[in-house]
Design a protein around this motif. Sequence first.
Motif, short mmCIF file in Angstrom:
data_model
loop_
_atom_site.label_atom_id
_atom_site.label_comp_id
_atom_site.label_asym_id
_atom_site.label_seq_id
_atom_site.Cartn_x
_atom_site.Cartn_y
_atom_site.Cartn_z
N GLU A 122 0.82 -1.21 0.00
CA GLU A 122 0.00 0.00 0.00
C GLU A 122 0.85 1.27 0.00
N GLY A 123 2.16 1.09 -0.17
CA GLY A 123 3.03 2.26 -0.22
C GLY A 123 3.11 3.00 1.10
N ARG A 124 3.01 2.26 2.20
CA ARG A 124 3.07 2.89 3.52
C ARG A 124 4.37 2.53 4.21
N ILE A 125 4.85 3.45 5.02
CA ILE A 125 6.08 3.24 5.77
C ILE A 125 5.72 2.98 7.22
N HIS A 126 6.35 1.96 7.81
CA HIS A 126 6.02 1.53 9.16
C HIS A 126 7.24 1.69 10.06
N THR A 127 7.17 2.61 10.98
CA THR A 127 8.25 2.77 11.94
C THR A 127 8.04 1.82 13.12
N THR A 128 9.05 1.68 13.96
CA THR A 128 8.94 0.94 15.22
C THR A 128 9.08 1.93 16.36
N PHE A 129 8.08 1.98 17.22
CA PHE A 129 8.14 2.87 18.39
C PHE A 129 8.72 2.11 19.58
N VAL A 130 9.68 2.73 20.24
CA VAL A 130 10.33 2.10 21.38
C VAL A 130 9.84 2.76 22.66
N GLN A 131 9.11 2.00 23.44
CA GLN A 131 8.48 2.53 24.66
C GLN A 131 9.48 2.74 25.78
N THR A 132 10.55 1.94 25.79
CA THR A 132 11.54 2.02 26.86
C THR A 132 12.86 2.59 26.35
N GLY A 133 12.80 3.36 25.29
CA GLY A 133 14.03 3.81 24.64
C GLY A 133 14.67 5.04 25.23
N THR A 134 13.98 5.76 26.10
CA THR A 134 14.57 6.97 26.69
C THR A 134 14.38 6.95 28.19
N ALA A 135 15.27 7.64 28.89
CA ALA A 135 15.18 7.70 30.35
C ALA A 135 14.08 8.66 30.80
N THR A 136 13.70 9.60 29.94
CA THR A 136 12.67 10.58 30.33
C THR A 136 11.26 10.03 30.15
N GLY A 137 11.09 9.02 29.29
CA GLY A 137 9.76 8.48 29.03
C GLY A 137 9.24 8.80 27.66
N ARG A 138 9.95 9.68 26.94
CA ARG A 138 9.54 9.96 25.57
C ARG A 138 9.65 8.71 24.70
N LEU A 139 8.77 8.61 23.73
CA LEU A 139 8.88 7.54 22.76
C LEU A 139 10.07 7.77 21.84
N ALA A 140 10.71 6.70 21.43
CA ALA A 140 11.73 6.77 20.39
C ALA A 140 11.16 6.09 19.15
N SER A 141 11.67 6.47 17.98
CA SER A 141 11.22 5.89 16.71
C SER A 141 12.44 5.39 15.96
N LYS A 142 12.34 4.20 15.36
CA LYS A 142 13.48 3.66 14.62
C LYS A 142 13.01 2.82 13.43
N ASP A 143 13.89 2.63 12.51
CA ASP A 143 13.68 1.74 11.33
C ASP A 143 12.42 2.03 10.52
N PRO A 144 12.25 3.25 9.99
CA PRO A 144 13.11 4.42 10.11
C PRO A 144 12.66 5.32 11.26
N ASN A 145 13.53 6.27 11.60
CA ASN A 145 13.19 7.26 12.62
C ASN A 145 12.35 8.36 11.98
N LEU A 146 11.04 8.32 12.22
CA LEU A 146 10.15 9.32 11.63
C LEU A 146 9.98 10.54 12.53
N GLN A 147 10.67 10.55 13.68
CA GLN A 147 10.64 11.73 14.53
C GLN A 147 11.74 12.70 14.15
N ASN A 148 12.52 12.33 13.12
CA ASN A 148 13.70 13.12 12.78
C ASN A 148 13.67 13.62 11.34
N ILE A 149 12.50 13.59 10.71
CA ILE A 149 12.39 14.11 9.34
C ILE A 149 12.57 15.62 9.39
N PRO A 150 13.49 16.19 8.60
CA PRO A 150 13.79 17.63 8.71
C PRO A 150 12.59 18.51 8.38
#
Length: 904
Positions: free
Chosen positions: A632-660
């Motif tokens: 369907e031409g969709r991109i699927h990231t992986t959200f990491v619930q335990t990836g930060t010490a502050t509690g923020r979600l992390a995104s990887k493969d790809p990181n969609l929180q870092n698109i300029p």
Amino acid sequence: MKTITVIDTFAFFFRAYFALPPLKNSEGFPTGLLTGFVNFIHQLQKDHATDYIVFAMDSEGPTFRKEIYPEYKANRPAPPEDLMQQLPVAIRWVEMMGFANLSKARYEADDVIATLTKCGKEQGIVAKIVSSDKDLYQLLDDDRVYIYDWVKKKAVDEKGCLEKFGVHPRDFVDFQALIGDSSDNVPGVPGIGPKTASKLINEFHTLENLYAHIEEAGTPRIRKLLIEHEEQAFLSRELVRLVDDVFDSCALEEYAFEDRNYLAALKEEFEKYEMRQALRWASQEGSGRAASAKASQAEEPAASAVSAPAPFEAVLLESEEKLEAVFSQIPEEAVVAFDTETTGLDTRSAKMVGFSFAFEEEKAYYVPVAHSYLGVGPQVSLEAAKKAIEKLMRHRIVGQNLKFDLSLLYSHLEMEPIEPEADTMILAWLLDPGSRVGLDILAQKFLGYQMKSFKETVKKGEDFSSVALEEAAFYAAEDAWATRQLYFRLTELFKKGGLEHLLKEAKEVEFPFINVLIAMERLGIRVDTKHLRSLKEELSAELARLTQEIHTLAGTEFNIKSTQQLGNVLFGTLGLKGGKKTKTGYSTNESVLRNLIGEHPIVEKILEYREHQKMLSTYVDPLLKLAEKDPEGRIHTTFVQTGTATGRLASKDPNLQNIPVRSELGRRVRRAFVAQEGFRLASIDYSQIELRLLAHFSGDAALREAFEKGEDIHMATAIKLFGPEEAAAKRNFAKSINFGLLYGMGSRKLADELGITTKEAKEIIEAYFAAFPTVRSYLEQIQQQAKEQGYVETLLRRRRVFDYEGASGMMKAAILREAVNTVFQGSAADLIKLAMLDIDTMIREEGLEARMLLQIHDELIFEIPEAQAEETAARFRHTMEHIYPLEVPLKCSVSLGGSWDELK
């Protein structure tokens, strides 16, 4: 903050040799160096916990420094014979214990250290360098890099460098270039000692600047020496400056310092060399590191002191009859640990090979489903496995990283979502958000149990389906057994430590949140592949054009991606001023190039070339490949619930929180993310959430009033700081300090950001605290709690644990900044999680067609049917603004569009 410990191996061994008496075993073999080495490893495990560890080695053969200057290190005396006898033994021990030992042909250990240090800094990891070598002082960076002298038990930071040599670490290379180094036969400038050199360098900072103002440099004698030995000074700098890019990449996770007794691997060696104390340490259970972990914040005994649990029996259930017989024994209210084994880590494409479960203390079971190798025995059919799993899911299910297992079941077995009893990975993360939470590490830390590794079980290049059933049964059953044991152990720690509120937070927020993330990952976000292909063609054409223009301006063809060739063109061929030559050539990083803007038209072209190249290789190409793989031409990231010490979600493969977002090219990449036909994208973004939390927590009347009146908080701050007349012109100053204080920004960093003096920055900060008097006392209160209690808490009372007492001076400063940051960033993460849970419930219970796609820190992005977009977005906004009662109103901005770029 995580730490990487990098040992300057040979320097450390030499130091250990000379620090201890000349010990020998009964056969006369020297053991002093070996004893020092073992003492260090034992002490590191016991008192100096680290997350990663690497032994840096010199390479064999000549180095590039020897090629530059054949006399380099030519006068070194031969080391003592008994030291040389012990060196190969010590190096062998490094390998036997499983530590990484890194070297690179033509480079020295110091270059490896510089590279790993840089890697750590880029990833927010503190580097501790175990050495007494002054060459490494150039790497010192308060809060991020320090040197530890193991013999003196003393840490050296920037202040220590200033006290010892009279220069700042950033100037240390130029300082060394003048004084030379007799031990390495680096010539320097004869006749110039440390005092004169420090005076010159503190005034001129670089050799280039010093020689550009040679007539102002010291006495006539000093000037004469400098002029006579100018070439020698620059050569010396080339010899002492460390290379920080000897590896193409460095995956620090490969160098994890595990919570196990590394010395246990050397028992036979200790017997051979008659090292009795070492043998006692090697025979101890656990490593001692866990003893320092503040697991329960109470009188709970150290986790590593817990005796290892009784062995368990791994039972293979290869038939439906056996499976049914066991299922009939499971009590209705049983806590059942569950785990899957798969062919890969992408739950959308991986296949289930089998599953394991445990509901008893001393047994765990494995059910094979899809092992495929020659001669494989009987297995359970996929249909029977699905029915069995559905029955299991009626019990109280616990797991380790359940998001993976449940996502697999929902995708491939089409199972309905379940509410899990617990996830041990999340529980461990809540107990100490800064710690590693892999199952192997947790089993060792809390159960004193060493698990069998995946590498031991699965051959390289194969997947779990190729593992023999009996071996697979033990590995998989062990996962389920250890997870169940961990669940009870962690729950006990929470209760004994008075942390029941965290169990409640886990049950009400974190565990239900797993299903929200699974749904978002499965949905993905649509990408316009046609737009990306067009952008790729355009970027490629632009790069070809820029390449031609750069070659024309340079008067020669060269590889623009080669920093060495580029440096030679800029500072050699074109003769631009300000070039700083390193061992591998001239530096051409972005700051160097930006300082050259206006000097030659080629500079702007190179910067433009690099931006286009980065956009193509980092974003356009990878996103296009991912989108083309999806039907369907969709991109699927992986959200990491335990990836930060502050509690923020992390995104990887790809990181969609870092698109300029700021550059025009970056926005064009965002334009590729689009709504499905008939839908609109909606962005709902919390406005100044962390500042609102500051007003809520601090109770500052002026801040609260500004938010309650709906004022522009940065303008209100500017008026208070600079008066009504200057406020508009200095709003950005106010904005910088408003946000900077939440991230621990001091006067020096504020001065750099605003382009003002440190004195002016200090005055602005003081004026800010005078205008908002309760803010300072509240921020100090957070820091005091981190110092005295060893933790801070967020809005939902999630904790972040700090070892302030055991930290070095520079680490203490970093801890205080992190403590403040955690309260606000962590509380903002709490709020958006609560909002996501409520919105997800609304979507499911009302059968809305709206979809929650992405979370970008304080922003949520939805895909909503076009006809309902405005109304539904308004409802979601209302939920977000009323999710939690604060002392100031929460506000969100809403924007709709066909693409991500259209969302403001």
